[in-house]
Motif scaffolding. Structure first.
Motif, PDB file in Angstrom:
ATOM      1  N   THR A 124     -15.542  22.939 -11.117  1.00 12.53           N
ATOM      2  CA  THR A 124     -14.649  23.788 -11.919  1.00 12.53           C
ATOM      3  C   THR A 124     -14.234  23.055 -13.184  1.00 12.53           C
ATOM      4  OG1 THR A 124     -13.823  24.856  -9.917  1.00 12.53           O
ATOM      5  CG2 THR A 124     -12.483  25.056 -11.891  1.00 12.53           C
ATOM      6  N   LYS A 125     -13.932  21.759 -13.031  1.00 11.33           N
ATOM      7  CA  LYS A 125     -13.489  20.981 -14.178  1.00 11.33           C
ATOM      8  C   LYS A 125     -14.654  20.661 -15.110  1.00 11.33           C
ATOM      9  CE  LYS A 125     -10.871  16.797 -15.312  1.00 11.33           C
ATOM     10  NZ  LYS A 125     -10.144  15.622 -14.749  1.00 11.33           N
ATOM     11  N   ALA A 126     -15.808  20.421 -14.534  1.00 12.47           N
ATOM     12  CA  ALA A 126     -16.967  20.080 -15.357  1.00 12.47           C
ATOM     13  C   ALA A 126     -17.382  21.246 -16.236  1.00 12.47           C
ATOM     14  CB  ALA A 126     -18.128  19.650 -14.463  1.00 12.47           C
ATOM     15  N   GLY A 127     -17.239  22.458 -15.713  1.00  9.04           N
ATOM     16  CA  GLY A 127     -17.601  23.633 -16.486  1.00  9.04           C
ATOM     17  C   GLY A 127     -19.047  24.019 -16.297  1.00  9.04           C
ATOM     18  N   LEU A 128     -19.372  25.211 -16.804  1.00  9.35           N
ATOM     19  CA  LEU A 128     -20.728  25.728 -16.651  1.00  9.35           C
ATOM     20  C   LEU A 128     -21.708  24.913 -17.482  1.00  9.35           C
ATOM     21  CD1 LEU A 128     -19.946  29.572 -16.833  1.00  9.35           C
ATOM     22  CD2 LEU A 128     -20.078  28.087 -14.811  1.00  9.35           C
TER      23      LEU A 128
ATOM     24  N   THR B  70     -25.474  22.226 -17.463  1.00 12.34           N
ATOM     25  CA  THR B  70     -26.116  21.121 -16.756  1.00 12.34           C
ATOM     26  C   THR B  70     -25.465  19.819 -17.158  1.00 12.34           C
ATOM     27  OG1 THR B  70     -28.212  22.317 -16.669  1.00 12.34           O
ATOM     28  CG2 THR B  70     -28.299  19.936 -16.321  1.00 12.34           C
ATOM     29  N   HIS B  71     -25.142  19.009 -16.178  1.00 14.86           N
ATOM     30  CA  HIS B  71     -24.440  17.743 -16.415  1.00 14.86           C
ATOM     31  C   HIS B  71     -25.237  16.632 -15.737  1.00 14.86           C
ATOM     32  CE1 HIS B  71     -21.124  20.266 -17.719  1.00 14.86           C
ATOM     33  NE2 HIS B  71     -21.236  20.947 -16.556  1.00 14.86           N
ATOM     34  N   SER B  72     -25.265  15.458 -16.379  1.00 16.38           N
ATOM     35  CA  SER B  72     -26.086  14.331 -15.899  1.00 16.38           C
ATOM     36  C   SER B  72     -25.209  13.248 -15.308  1.00 16.38           C
ATOM     37  CB  SER B  72     -26.913  13.767 -17.064  1.00 16.38           C
ATOM     38  OG  SER B  72     -27.656  12.634 -16.646  1.00 16.38           O
ATOM     39  N   PHE B  73     -25.624  12.743 -14.120  1.00 15.11           N
ATOM     40  CA  PHE B  73     -24.889  11.693 -13.434  1.00 15.11           C
ATOM     41  C   PHE B  73     -25.893  10.658 -12.928  1.00 15.11           C
ATOM     42  CE2 PHE B  73     -22.713  15.703 -13.000  1.00 15.11           C
ATOM     43  CZ  PHE B  73     -21.439  15.406 -13.474  1.00 15.11           C
ATOM     44  N   THR B  74     -25.597   9.386 -13.063  1.00 15.99           N
ATOM     45  CA  THR B  74     -26.512   8.312 -12.679  1.00 15.99           C
ATOM     46  C   THR B  74     -25.934   7.545 -11.512  1.00 15.99           C
ATOM     47  OG1 THR B  74     -27.428   8.095 -14.893  1.00 15.99           O
ATOM     48  CG2 THR B  74     -27.652   6.182 -13.411  1.00 15.99           C
ATOM     49  N   TYR B  75     -26.837   7.313 -10.513  1.00 14.83           N
ATOM     50  CA  TYR B  75     -26.446   6.551  -9.336  1.00 14.83           C
ATOM     51  C   TYR B  75     -27.121   5.182  -9.442  1.00 14.83           C
ATOM     52  CZ  TYR B  75     -25.504   5.334  -4.474  1.00 14.83           C
ATOM     53  OH  TYR B  75     -25.053   4.716  -3.327  1.00 14.83           O
ATOM     54  N   THR B  76     -26.314   4.125  -9.410  1.00 11.01           N
ATOM     55  CA  THR B  76     -26.833   2.776  -9.655  1.00 11.01           C
ATOM     56  C   THR B  76     -26.546   1.876  -8.471  1.00 11.01           C
ATOM     57  OG1 THR B  76     -26.521   3.027 -12.034  1.00 11.01           O
ATOM     58  CG2 THR B  76     -26.746   0.774 -11.181  1.00 11.01           C
ATOM     59  N   MET B  77     -27.662   1.139  -8.014  1.00  8.30           N
ATOM     60  CA  MET B  77     -27.503   0.094  -7.019  1.00  8.30           C
ATOM     61  C   MET B  77     -27.626  -1.228  -7.757  1.00  8.30           C
ATOM     62  SD  MET B  77     -27.015   1.618  -4.187  1.00  8.30           S
ATOM     63  CE  MET B  77     -27.127   0.154  -3.155  1.00  8.30           C
ATOM     64  N   ARG B  78     -26.616  -2.084  -7.621  1.00  8.39           N
ATOM     65  CA  ARG B  78     -26.589  -3.327  -8.386  1.00  8.39           C
ATOM     66  C   ARG B  78     -27.678  -4.298  -7.868  1.00  8.39           C
ATOM     67  NH1 ARG B  78     -24.053  -7.407  -5.663  1.00  8.39           N
ATOM     68  NH2 ARG B  78     -22.914  -6.833  -3.771  1.00  8.39           N
ATOM     69  N   ALA B  79     -28.051  -5.240  -8.698  1.00 10.80           N
ATOM     70  CA  ALA B  79     -29.003  -6.288  -8.312  1.00 10.80           C
ATOM     71  C   ALA B  79     -28.376  -7.188  -7.267  1.00 10.80           C
ATOM     72  CB  ALA B  79     -29.402  -7.101  -9.549  1.00 10.80           C
ATOM     73  N   ILE B  80     -29.230  -7.679  -6.345  1.00  6.82           N
ATOM     74  CA  ILE B  80     -28.762  -8.583  -5.295  1.00  6.82           C
ATOM     75  C   ILE B  80     -29.854  -9.594  -4.990  1.00  6.82           C
ATOM     76  CG2 ILE B  80     -29.442  -6.950  -3.494  1.00  6.82           C
ATOM     77  CD1 ILE B  80     -27.090  -8.027  -1.853  1.00  6.82           C
ATOM     78  N   GLY B  81     -29.452 -10.840  -5.008  1.00  5.96           N
ATOM     79  CA  GLY B  81     -30.462 -11.875  -4.800  1.00  5.96           C
ATOM     80  C   GLY B  81     -31.559 -11.764  -5.842  1.00  5.96           C
ATOM     81  N   THR B  82     -32.786 -11.764  -5.364  1.00  4.33           N
ATOM     82  CA  THR B  82     -33.921 -11.624  -6.285  1.00  4.33           C
ATOM     83  C   THR B  82     -34.299 -10.168  -6.507  1.00  4.33           C
ATOM     84  OG1 THR B  82     -35.451 -11.852  -4.434  1.00  4.33           O
ATOM     85  CG2 THR B  82     -34.831 -13.878  -5.605  1.00  4.33           C
ATOM     86  N   CYS B  83     -33.558  -9.258  -5.843  1.00  2.00           N
ATOM     87  CA  CYS B  83     -33.853  -7.817  -5.973  1.00  2.00           C
ATOM     88  C   CYS B  83     -33.153  -7.264  -7.208  1.00  2.00           C
ATOM     89  CB  CYS B  83     -33.396  -7.059  -4.734  1.00  2.00           C
ATOM     90  SG  CYS B  83     -34.245  -7.590  -3.223  1.00  2.00           S
TER      91      CYS B  83
ATOM     92  N   GLY C  98     -19.575  12.428 -19.665  1.00  2.00           N
ATOM     93  CA  GLY C  98     -18.135  12.286 -19.881  1.00  2.00           C
ATOM     94  C   GLY C  98     -17.331  13.545 -19.554  1.00  2.00           C
ATOM     95  N   THR C  99     -17.726  14.225 -18.471  1.00  2.00           N
ATOM     96  CA  THR C  99     -17.003  15.463 -18.100  1.00  2.00           C
ATOM     97  C   THR C  99     -15.609  15.175 -17.578  1.00  2.00           C
ATOM     98  OG1 THR C  99     -17.842  15.433 -15.827  1.00  2.00           O
ATOM     99  CG2 THR C  99     -19.206  16.534 -17.493  1.00  2.00           C
ATOM    100  N   GLY C 100     -15.404  13.960 -17.049  1.00  2.00           N
ATOM    101  CA  GLY C 100     -14.103  13.640 -16.442  1.00  2.00           C
ATOM    102  C   GLY C 100     -13.899  14.328 -15.123  1.00  2.00           C
ATOM    103  N   ALA C 101     -14.974  14.920 -14.579  1.00  2.00           N
ATOM    104  CA  ALA C 101     -14.858  15.686 -13.346  1.00  2.00           C
ATOM    105  C   ALA C 101     -15.379  14.919 -12.141  1.00  2.00           C
ATOM    106  CB  ALA C 101     -15.611  17.006 -13.487  1.00  2.00           C
ATOM    107  N   LEU C 102     -15.724  13.625 -12.298  1.00  2.00           N
ATOM    108  CA  LEU C 102     -16.349  12.840 -11.241  1.00  2.00           C
ATOM    109  C   LEU C 102     -15.314  11.939 -10.570  1.00  2.00           C
ATOM    110  CD1 LEU C 102     -18.983  12.050  -9.793  1.00  2.00           C
ATOM    111  CD2 LEU C 102     -19.270  10.250 -11.528  1.00  2.00           C
ATOM    112  N   THR C 103     -15.224  12.028  -9.240  1.00  2.00           N
ATOM    113  CA  THR C 103     -14.386  11.134  -8.445  1.00  2.00           C
ATOM    114  C   THR C 103     -15.257  10.590  -7.325  1.00  2.00           C
ATOM    115  OG1 THR C 103     -12.434  12.450  -8.929  1.00  2.00           O
ATOM    116  CG2 THR C 103     -12.297  10.917  -7.082  1.00  2.00           C
ATOM    117  N   ASP C 104     -15.571   9.247  -7.404  1.00  2.00           N
ATOM    118  CA  ASP C 104     -16.526   8.650  -6.460  1.00  2.00           C
ATOM    119  C   ASP C 104     -17.839   9.418  -6.541  1.00  2.00           C
ATOM    120  OD1 ASP C 104     -14.654   6.745  -5.705  1.00  2.00           O
ATOM    121  OD2 ASP C 104     -13.811   8.040  -4.143  1.00  2.00           O
ATOM    122  N   ASN C 105     -18.275  10.005  -5.426  1.00  2.00           N
ATOM    123  CA  ASN C 105     -19.533  10.743  -5.432  1.00  2.00           C
ATOM    124  C   ASN C 105     -19.303  12.252  -5.435  1.00  2.00           C
ATOM    125  OD1 ASN C 105     -18.631   9.928  -2.682  1.00  2.00           O
ATOM    126  ND2 ASN C 105     -20.139  11.477  -2.045  1.00  2.00           N
TER     127      ASN C 105
END
Length: 878
Positions: free
Chosen positions: A173-177, A179-192, A161-168
């Protein structure tokens, strides 16, 4: 193609099955040459098999030589081999690929293979770093490059919840010094199924060299230049332990860690200029770059134009407006101005906005042109240089400019054609004065004209000079040009403004006349003698038919006055005027000398040879010496008591009153005025005042009922004094005038009048009299007073009368009746007739005057309140 089939009711099921079989039979028949439509799902993208999916194998039976089409431009299909590489398709989704055959032998068909590409979120790197000054860190950099890159159509989420993320992109500077965690998610499609990967980004602090600055200095601030300037003080927010480097070759820094410079030494050594110093800060982590900031010391030279001169060339006349050219020449003052280009800002008095031009100083002189449209009409235009700055200057110095200006004049042509010429008729032998006024445009200054004279006197091309003030100018036509009596016409042909040099033609004329002089050969004067300081009446005769004249005269002798002038009317050749007394202050013989007389109707005059007359001025008596007087009102002083007095003195009630006061006039307080009169000459002195003060002492006043006393108290004159209000010392007398003084210890007498006078020791005056008639009957009690029972009227001065003591004080209105034994009234008494001497004075019978011895009877009528009369008897014994 997607077919949506609606199943009918059970009764018709067989019919629909037959139709459906026929439909698919037709499709299969048409697709025989390109193969059949098919679909495939690829979920495990990293699997090596995903790199080589043979789409030909999915067609079934097909004719070779066809062409593949990547319908959605996935980029994963080799159009020649029909091999699909799913790993190079960077987005998950459903893609279609069409195989088309047209071999020219009757096979013209196509088949579509539908491929579902599952999501792949990639493998994140174990160590991902960003610098704190990175405003747009790409989180896709956080994946391990040794593995297949993730697809691009997933979504990022901010786990912390740093509020420093825009798209990717991460704003480190906004996030600050940290370690910050970010998750990249690919949605389910078909049977995948859906896939996600987490990227942990550690933000390291970037080095901060601070905010650099420019120090702008003017050489006029030389004495305030810092000899020990710390460059670190100029930076804002910099990290410590950075290194300094100079790039201007001043050699002010002894090492990279030295931050102190001597600005004055730089100026003394190198002069004005820009001097740069770089501050560098190393990062604490290699992810960040070295950062630098700069400090620039700029020293500019001040321009001093003290004594500079501006000349705008050149003044013109209004007929030159449309063709004039103007140049301004600026000469440097006490300071030498370097050659080069300069911004010059100047104003013109008739233009609101300043004008800025660029021009060059060359050897101390700067020249620039001014558009003639700035001077469109007649007027005075002030051109003022308000600023000069070298081109390229940053404005550290404000140029010293005192007053650099010049006035450009567009002069009008002098115009007098509509002017008014005023020329009064002149007398023969006198100059004619010509006044030019009215509708002209002549400004104050000097002019010249050319004129011609015609008619009775002729002159050609005469020049005259004159000065105009307040719109009016006058010039003289000399008497030598107009010697002949008669009418003359003047024509002005040209006029020139001598100051501006502007010349204009003129066409204006005026007629005037030359008049003859009057004759005063029969003049006679008559003057009577007067008293000193009196006006003198001068009578004139022999003035002929003149109606109004101006006399100019002088006084000589014991009185002198020069250049006296006055206007007087003339009737039947006679006139008179008054010489004021202010001009005749000395006694003796004075002569009046008339120098000339002017005929005010004709306007001409001449000098007088027979206008002298002498007369006597008699002296006036000396002003009397008076004496201020203080009199008492009761003394009744008169004019005869004033000083001075006698037959030659006359007294008046005011300085202007002409009524003489008789000597027996009773004086009052005020000013009186006296003069002395000379019986022979009739001359009088001036009036002088005497102040008369009639002192009046306020009369004492009797308090209410202050005259009433009780005789039983034996009141004295002091008791009466105590009942009087006085402003001074009161004295009592028995008469209003020439009376005898009464002492305060004397007993008061009933019905007696006392005369009291207040006395003022300051003025030695008495007041008017207070008259008090005393009443001794003011007694409040009613005592049982003593009534004698007998008396002996034998003349031995002992008990010779019958008297009731003090009855008159208590009963002032009482009456007493005494009867003999026969009832005959013998005596009637009251307070004014209080004693019976034993005679029958009140008997109405013819009795002997002496009452015989015996008993007598009395009746007392008190006449007060309701007290009843009292009766008694008394014994008379001689």
């Amino acid at each position: 193609m997607i077919l949506k089939i609606l199943f009918p009711s059970k009764a018709n099921l067989l019919h629909y099955i037959i139709l459906l079989l026929l439909f698919f039979s037709a499709i299969n028949t048409n697709a025989q040459c390109a193969g059949s439509d098919n679909s495939v799902t690829v979920c495990n993208i990293p699997d090596p098999s995903s790199k080589s999916i043979d789409l030909f194998s999915l067609l079934g039976s097909y004719t070779t030589g066809g062409i593949w089409t990547d319908n959605f431009f996935s980029g994963g299909l080799n159009l020649s081999t029909g091999i699909l590489n799913a790993q190079i398709i960077n987005k998950s989704g459903v893609y279609t690929y069409t195989y088309s055959v047209d071999n020219g032998t009757g096979c013209n068909d196509s088949a579509t293979i539908t491929v579902t590409i599952g999501g792949y979120s990639g493998i994140s790197s174990p160590n991902v770093s960003a610098c704190s000054d990175d405003l747009k860190f790409n989180l896709f950099q956080g994946f391990n490059g040794n593995f297949l890159s993730p697809q691009s159509n997933g979504t990022w989420s901010d786990n912390d919840g740093t509020g420093a993320l825009t798209d990717n992109f991460l704003n480190a500077t906004k996030a600050g010094l940290g370690t910050h965690s970010f998750t990249y998610t690919m949605r389910a499609i078909g049977t995948c199924p859906a896939q996600s990967s987490t990227v942990n980004v550690t933000v390291f602090r970037a080095p901060d060299p601070g905010i650099g600055n420019v120090v702008l200095l003017c050489d006029s601030d030389f004495l305030t230049f810092n000899t020990n300037l710390n460059l670190n003080d100029i930076l804002i927010g910099e990290d410590a332990n950075g290194k300094w480097m100079e790039v201007s070759g001043t050699s002010e820094l002894s090492s990279s860690f030295d931050s102190t410079i001597d600005v004055r030494h730089i100026y003394d050594t190198f002069g004005a200029g820009a001097y740069n110093f770089i501050y560098s800060v190393l990062p604490s982590n290699p992810i960040c770059d070295i950062k630098t900031s700069a400090v620039t010391i700029i020293i500019e030279k001040q321009l001093d134009l003290t004594g500079a001169k501006l000349v705008v060339n050149s003044d013109i006349c209004e007929n030159e407006i449309t063709k004039a050219t103007y140049n301004a020449v600026l000469n440097q003052g006490i300071q030498k101005i370097p050659n080069g280009s300069y911004f010059v800002t100047y104003t013109i008095s008739e233009i609101v906005e300043p004008i800025t031009i660029i021009s060059n100083f060359n050897n101390g002189v700067l020249t620039f042109g001014i558009n003639r449209l700035n001077f469109p009409q007649v007027g005075n235009y002030t051109v003022t240089v308000i600023d000069i700055a070298r081109v390229g200057s940053l404005g550290a110095c404000k140029s010293i400019i005192s007053s650099i200006s010049d006035v450009l004049n567009v002069f009008p042509l002098p115009k007098i054609d509509k002017a008014t010429l005023t020329i009064d008729p002149v007398c023969k032998g006198f100059d004619a004065i010509v006044k030019i006024s009215g509708d002209t445009n002549l400004t104050e200054g000097n002019y010249s004209i050319f004129y011609n004279l015609s008619d009775s006197n002729i002159a050609i091309a005469q020049q005259a000079f004159f000065k105009v003030a307040i719109g009016t100018g006058t010039f003289v036509i000399p008497a030598s040009l107009i010697p002949v009596v008669g009418n003359i016409k003047i024509s002005i042909t040209n006029i020139t403004n001598l100051f501006t040099g502007c010349t204009n033609v003129a066409n204006i004329t005026k007629e005037f006349g030359v008049k003859p002089l009057p004759d005063f050969s029969n003049l006679k004067l008559d003057i009577k003698e007067v008293c000193q300081n009196q006006a003198v009446v001068v009578s004139l005769s022999g003035l002929g038919i003149l109606a109004n004249i101006t006399i100019n005269y002088n006084l000589t002798g014991v009185n002198n006055a020069t250049n006296q002038s006055l206007i007087i009317p003339v009737s039947a050749g006679n006139a008179s005027f008054i010489v004021p007394s202010s001009s005749l202050i000395n006694a003796g013989i004075t002569s009046l000398v008339i120098t000339d007389i002017i005929d005010n109707v004709g306007g001409c005059g001449s000098s007088i040879s027979n206008g002298t007359k002498s007369f006597m001025i008699n002296s006036i008596p000396n002003t009397p010496a008076t004496k201020d007087e203080l009199f008492c009102k009761n003394d009744k002083k008169t004019i005869a008591d004033l000083t001075p007095n006698g037959t030659k003195y006359q007294w008046f009630s005011s300085v202007t009153n002409i009524t003489i006061l008789p000597s027996n006039t009773l004086l009052v307080s005020g000013n009186y005025y006296v003069k002395e009169v000379n019986a022979v000459t009739g001359c009088e002195s001036g009036r002088v005042s005497a102040v008369v003060v009639i002192s009046e002492v306020q009369a004492p006043t009797l308090n209410q009922d202050g005259q009433n006393f009780c005789g039983l108290d034996n009141p004295t004159l002091q008791n009466l004094t105590d009942n009087v209000t006085t402003n001074g010392t009161i004295t009592w007398f028995d008469a209003p005038t020439n009376g005898n003084q009464i002492v305060l210890t004397d007993l008061l007498k009933d019905g007696f009048s006392y005369y009291g006078f207040d006395y003022s020791s300051a003025t030695n005056c008495y007041s008017s009299a207070l008259v008090v008639t005393v009443s001794l009957s003011n007694c409040d009690e009613t005592p049982g007073f003593f009534i004698p029972d007998g008396f002996s009227p034998n003349g031995d001065a002992v008990n010779d009368t019958f008297r009731i003591p003090d009855i008159e004080f208590i009963y002032p209105d009482y009456s007493l009746e005494i009867y003999n034994r026969y009832g005959t009234l013998m005596f009637t008494g009251n307070k004014n007739k209080a004693e019976w001497d034993g005679k029958n004075s009140d008997s109405n019978m013819n009795l002997d005057g002496m009452a015989p011895n015996g008993i007598y009877f009395y009746i007392i009528n008190f006449n007060k309140g309701n007290i009843s009369p009292k009766q008694g008897r008394l014994y008379l014994n001689r």
